[in-house]
Design an enzyme around this catalytic site. Structure first.
Site, PDB file in Angstrom:
ATOM      1  N   ASN A 265       0.032  -1.624  -6.921  1.00 52.96           N
ATOM      2  CA  ASN A 265       0.965  -1.917  -5.636  1.00 52.96           C
ATOM      3  C   ASN A 265       0.199  -2.741  -4.621  1.00 52.96           C
ATOM      4  O   ASN A 265      -0.875  -2.356  -3.924  1.00 52.96           O
ATOM      5  CB  ASN A 265       1.483  -0.582  -5.005  1.00 52.96           C
ATOM      6  CG  ASN A 265       2.416  -0.850  -4.019  1.00 52.96           C
ATOM      7  OD1 ASN A 265       2.579  -1.848  -3.079  1.00 52.96           O
ATOM      8  ND2 ASN A 265       3.552  -0.237  -4.235  1.00 52.96           N
TER       9      ASN A 265
ATOM     10  N   HIS B 129       0.473  -3.732   0.591  1.00 54.98           N
ATOM     11  CA  HIS B 129      -0.279  -3.855   1.744  1.00 54.98           C
ATOM     12  C   HIS B 129      -0.843  -5.076   2.092  1.00 54.98           C
ATOM     13  O   HIS B 129      -1.569  -5.186   3.126  1.00 54.98           O
ATOM     14  CB  HIS B 129      -0.636  -2.438   1.965  1.00 54.98           C
ATOM     15  CG  HIS B 129       0.116  -1.490   2.180  1.00 54.98           C
ATOM     16  ND1 HIS B 129       1.066  -1.326   2.925  1.00 54.98           N
ATOM     17  CD2 HIS B 129       0.432  -0.305   1.452  1.00 54.98           C
ATOM     18  CE1 HIS B 129       2.019  -0.356   2.813  1.00 54.98           C
ATOM     19  NE2 HIS B 129       1.475   0.311   2.142  1.00 54.98           N
TER      20      HIS B 129
ATOM     21  N   HIS C 174       7.295  -3.549  -3.732  1.00 55.70           N
ATOM     22  CA  HIS C 174       8.394  -2.989  -3.119  1.00 55.70           C
ATOM     23  C   HIS C 174       9.351  -3.968  -2.204  1.00 55.70           C
ATOM     24  O   HIS C 174       8.456  -4.325  -1.021  1.00 55.70           O
ATOM     25  CB  HIS C 174       8.226  -1.668  -2.493  1.00 55.70           C
ATOM     26  CG  HIS C 174       9.270  -0.899  -1.797  1.00 55.70           C
ATOM     27  ND1 HIS C 174       9.090   0.299  -0.976  1.00 55.70           N
ATOM     28  CD2 HIS C 174      10.668  -0.902  -1.986  1.00 55.70           C
ATOM     29  CE1 HIS C 174      10.309   0.602  -0.687  1.00 55.70           C
ATOM     30  NE2 HIS C 174      11.435   0.001  -1.110  1.00 55.70           N
TER      31      HIS C 174
ATOM     32  N   ARG D  11      11.571  -4.361   0.526  1.00 52.31           N
ATOM     33  CA  ARG D  11      11.889  -3.353   1.309  1.00 52.31           C
ATOM     34  C   ARG D  11      13.239  -4.164   1.932  1.00 52.31           C
ATOM     35  O   ARG D  11      13.256  -5.247   2.267  1.00 52.31           O
ATOM     36  CB  ARG D  11      11.228  -2.596   2.451  1.00 52.31           C
ATOM     37  CG  ARG D  11      10.284  -1.563   1.937  1.00 52.31           C
ATOM     38  CD  ARG D  11       9.482  -1.051   3.023  1.00 52.31           C
ATOM     39  NE  ARG D  11      10.269  -0.029   3.688  1.00 52.31           N
ATOM     40  CZ  ARG D  11      10.048   1.342   3.394  1.00 52.31           C
ATOM     41  NH1 ARG D  11       9.278   1.885   2.430  1.00 52.31           N
ATOM     42  NH2 ARG D  11      10.979   2.209   3.703  1.00 52.31           N
TER      43      ARG D  11
ATOM     44  N   ARG E 266       9.458  -5.737   5.576  1.00 52.02           N
ATOM     45  CA  ARG E 266       8.370  -5.514   6.221  1.00 52.02           C
ATOM     46  C   ARG E 266       7.034  -5.860   5.606  1.00 52.02           C
ATOM     47  O   ARG E 266       6.000  -6.040   6.227  1.00 52.02           O
ATOM     48  CB  ARG E 266       8.238  -4.174   6.963  1.00 52.02           C
ATOM     49  CG  ARG E 266       7.742  -3.071   5.841  1.00 52.02           C
ATOM     50  CD  ARG E 266       7.552  -1.608   6.157  1.00 52.02           C
ATOM     51  NE  ARG E 266       8.749  -1.247   6.711  1.00 52.02           N
ATOM     52  CZ  ARG E 266       8.985   0.368   6.941  1.00 52.02           C
ATOM     53  NH1 ARG E 266       7.836   0.998   6.545  1.00 52.02           N
ATOM     54  NH2 ARG E 266       9.812   0.771   7.248  1.00 52.02           N
TER      55      ARG E 266
ATOM     56  N   GLU F  73      10.163  -2.056  -7.231  1.00 52.44           N
ATOM     57  CA  GLU F  73      10.619  -0.881  -6.342  1.00 52.44           C
ATOM     58  C   GLU F  73      11.605  -1.177  -5.406  1.00 52.44           C
ATOM     59  O   GLU F  73      11.581  -2.285  -4.658  1.00 52.44           O
ATOM     60  CB  GLU F  73       9.574  -0.564  -5.416  1.00 52.44           C
ATOM     61  CG  GLU F  73       8.363   0.484  -6.207  1.00 52.44           C
ATOM     62  CD  GLU F  73       7.350   0.685  -5.551  1.00 52.44           C
ATOM     63  OE1 GLU F  73       6.315   1.512  -6.122  1.00 52.44           O
ATOM     64  OE2 GLU F  73       7.364   1.013  -4.372  1.00 52.44           O
TER      65      GLU F  73
ATOM     66  N   THR G 128       7.296   5.498   1.672  1.00 50.04           N
ATOM     67  CA  THR G 128       8.241   6.415   0.986  1.00 50.04           C
ATOM     68  C   THR G 128       8.094   7.803   1.115  1.00 50.04           C
ATOM     69  O   THR G 128       7.503   8.272   0.586  1.00 50.04           O
ATOM     70  CB  THR G 128       8.604   5.861  -0.343  1.00 50.04           C
ATOM     71  OG1 THR G 128       8.313   4.367  -0.281  1.00 50.04           O
ATOM     72  CG2 THR G 128       9.916   6.147  -1.226  1.00 50.04           C
TER      73      THR G 128
ATOM     74  N   GLU H 269       9.114   8.705 -12.078  1.00 46.37           N
ATOM     75  CA  GLU H 269       7.948   8.546 -11.336  1.00 46.37           C
ATOM     76  C   GLU H 269       7.770   9.681 -10.361  1.00 46.37           C
ATOM     77  O   GLU H 269       8.512   9.672  -9.452  1.00 46.37           O
ATOM     78  CB  GLU H 269       7.608   7.515 -10.806  1.00 46.37           C
ATOM     79  CG  GLU H 269       6.302   7.186 -10.063  1.00 46.37           C
ATOM     80  CD  GLU H 269       5.983   5.808  -9.632  1.00 46.37           C
ATOM     81  OE1 GLU H 269       6.324   4.694 -10.240  1.00 46.37           O
ATOM     82  OE2 GLU H 269       5.524   5.676  -8.583  1.00 46.37           O
TER      83      GLU H 269
ATOM     84  N   HIS I 182       1.822   7.829  -5.229  1.00 44.40           N
ATOM     85  CA  HIS I 182       1.905   7.917  -3.860  1.00 44.40           C
ATOM     86  C   HIS I 182       0.752   8.746  -3.559  1.00 44.40           C
ATOM     87  O   HIS I 182       0.442   9.767  -3.974  1.00 44.40           O
ATOM     88  CB  HIS I 182       2.992   8.580  -3.522  1.00 44.40           C
ATOM     89  CG  HIS I 182       3.471   8.006  -2.051  1.00 44.40           C
ATOM     90  ND1 HIS I 182       2.734   8.532  -1.070  1.00 44.40           N
ATOM     91  CD2 HIS I 182       4.359   7.288  -1.569  1.00 44.40           C
ATOM     92  CE1 HIS I 182       3.239   8.032   0.240  1.00 44.40           C
ATOM     93  NE2 HIS I 182       4.165   7.089  -0.278  1.00 44.40           N
TER      94      HIS I 182
HETATM   95  N1  PXP Z   1       5.249   4.563  -6.425  1.00 43.77           N
HETATM   96  C1  PXP Z   1       6.181   4.507  -5.442  1.00 43.77           C
HETATM   97  C2  PXP Z   1       7.484   4.560  -5.908  1.00 43.77           C
HETATM   98  C3  PXP Z   1       5.842   4.095  -4.262  1.00 43.77           C
HETATM   99  O1  PXP Z   1       6.848   3.869  -3.372  1.00 43.77           O
HETATM  100  C4  PXP Z   1       4.597   4.076  -3.665  1.00 43.77           C
HETATM  101  C5  PXP Z   1       4.382   3.483  -2.268  1.00 43.77           C
HETATM  102  O2  PXP Z   1       5.240   2.333  -2.038  1.00 43.77           O
HETATM  103  C6  PXP Z   1       3.666   4.010  -4.416  1.00 43.77           C
HETATM  104  C7  PXP Z   1       3.696   4.501  -5.842  1.00 43.77           C
HETATM  105  C8  PXP Z   1       2.302   3.655  -4.144  1.00 43.77           C
HETATM  106  O3  PXP Z   1       1.657   4.753  -3.242  1.00 43.77           O
HETATM  107  P1  PXP Z   1       0.503   4.317  -2.362  1.00 43.77           P
HETATM  108  O4  PXP Z   1       0.527   3.278  -1.782  1.00 43.77           O
HETATM  109  O5  PXP Z   1       0.148   5.496  -1.495  1.00 43.77           O
HETATM  110  O6  PXP Z   1      -0.582   4.275  -3.498  1.00 43.77           O
END
Ligand code: PXP
Length: 246
Positions: free
Chosen positions: A10, A13, A46, A48, A52, A76, A107, A157, A197
């Site tokens: 992901n 960030h 994602h 949003r 952001r 996402e 999330t 998930e 997550h």
């Molecule tokens: N899976 C989903 C559905 C999420 O919303 C997120 C966070 O955006 C992640 C995985 C990844 O989580 P993390 O950034 O904490 O590794």
């Protein structure tokens, strides 16, 4: 023998840092390219409602990149008409439906599918008809897994945030068992099982003790770690940690 568990990276960030200055650097698309070169099996982003981090333009370029690289893009999205129309325009490999609240920092918790079947089912159906795999980001609970199957998802998930944040070993084990039981139930119902997550070098390999898990999606830890070792190394180390999981 068990198939190799996929690693989805992901890159949200990277966009968070870029947006802090409003310019073009660091580019999340470059991060996605690096991730794929380092061995990521797919890219997760994602979009949003408040934009952001990832922007509409990012999704366009990420879709093209993943198509060129023949790697899956996991989009996402909140369950809204706006996000559905964006997903249908870009046709990512998968759409992961997540809960979204403007004031949250990330999330927090899974999507409440149970009780909202009437709202979620048509969205799942429209995505499926467009050839997009539907994944639901849910808590590892029996009711949510049942509801996910009932609305026609192909994937669940599981939210691993609670497991990752618990510090008491006993409480952690209880949460692990909850994840394992939900994964077994989902598998019986024909759902592919993913998890994500808060995962890091310690918690990600632990998840692989659950045999039904096919994919992990990891963002924040890898992007944070890349400040110290670079994104390529952070991802290679995660891959190695997953590959050495017992
Ligand atoms: N899976 C989903 C559905 C999420 O919303 C997120 C966070 O955006 C992640 C995985 C990844 O989580 P993390 O950034 O904490 O590794």
């Amino acid at each position: 023998m068990r198939e190799r568990v996929r690693l989805g990276v992901n890159i949200d960030h990277v966009a968070t840092v870029r947006n802090a200055r409003g310019g073009a650097h660091p580019d999340p698309v470059r991060a996605a390219e690096t991730a794929l070169t380092a061995g990521a099996d797919g890219i997760t982003a994602h979009l949003r409602e408040d934009r952001r981090h990832i922007t509409d333009a990012d999704i366009g370029v990420l879709s093209a990149l993943c198509a060129r690289a023949a790697k899956p893009l996991n989009f996402e999205m909140a369950v809204t008409d706006e996000m559905l129309s964006i997903a249908l325009r870009h046709r990512p490999h998968a759409a992961c439906l997540v809960p979204e609240r403007r004031e949250e920092v990330t999330t927090e918790g899974g999507l409440a599918v149970a009780g909202q079947e009437a709202r979620i089912k048509p969205v799942a159906q429209a995505l499926t008809e467009a050839g997009i795999r539907v994944s639901l980001f849910i808590e590892p609970s029996e009711a949510q897994v049942e509801a996910a199957a009932a609305v026609g998802a192909q994937v669940v998930e599981f939210h691993t945030g609670r497991y990752c944040h618990l510090t008491d070993p006993g409480e952690r084990e209880v949460e692990f068992e909850r994840l394992a039981a939900a994964a077994a139930q989902a598998d019986i119902l024909g759902l592919e099982v993913h998890a994500g997550h808060g995962l890091d070098y310690e918690t990600a390999p632990r998840m692989l003790a659950i045999p039904e898990i096919r994919e992990l999606n990891i963002g924040h830890f890898l992007i944070g770690e890349s400040i110290f070792v670079g994104l390529d190394t952070a991802i290679r180390r995660m891959r190695a940690a997953m590959d050495s999981a017992k």
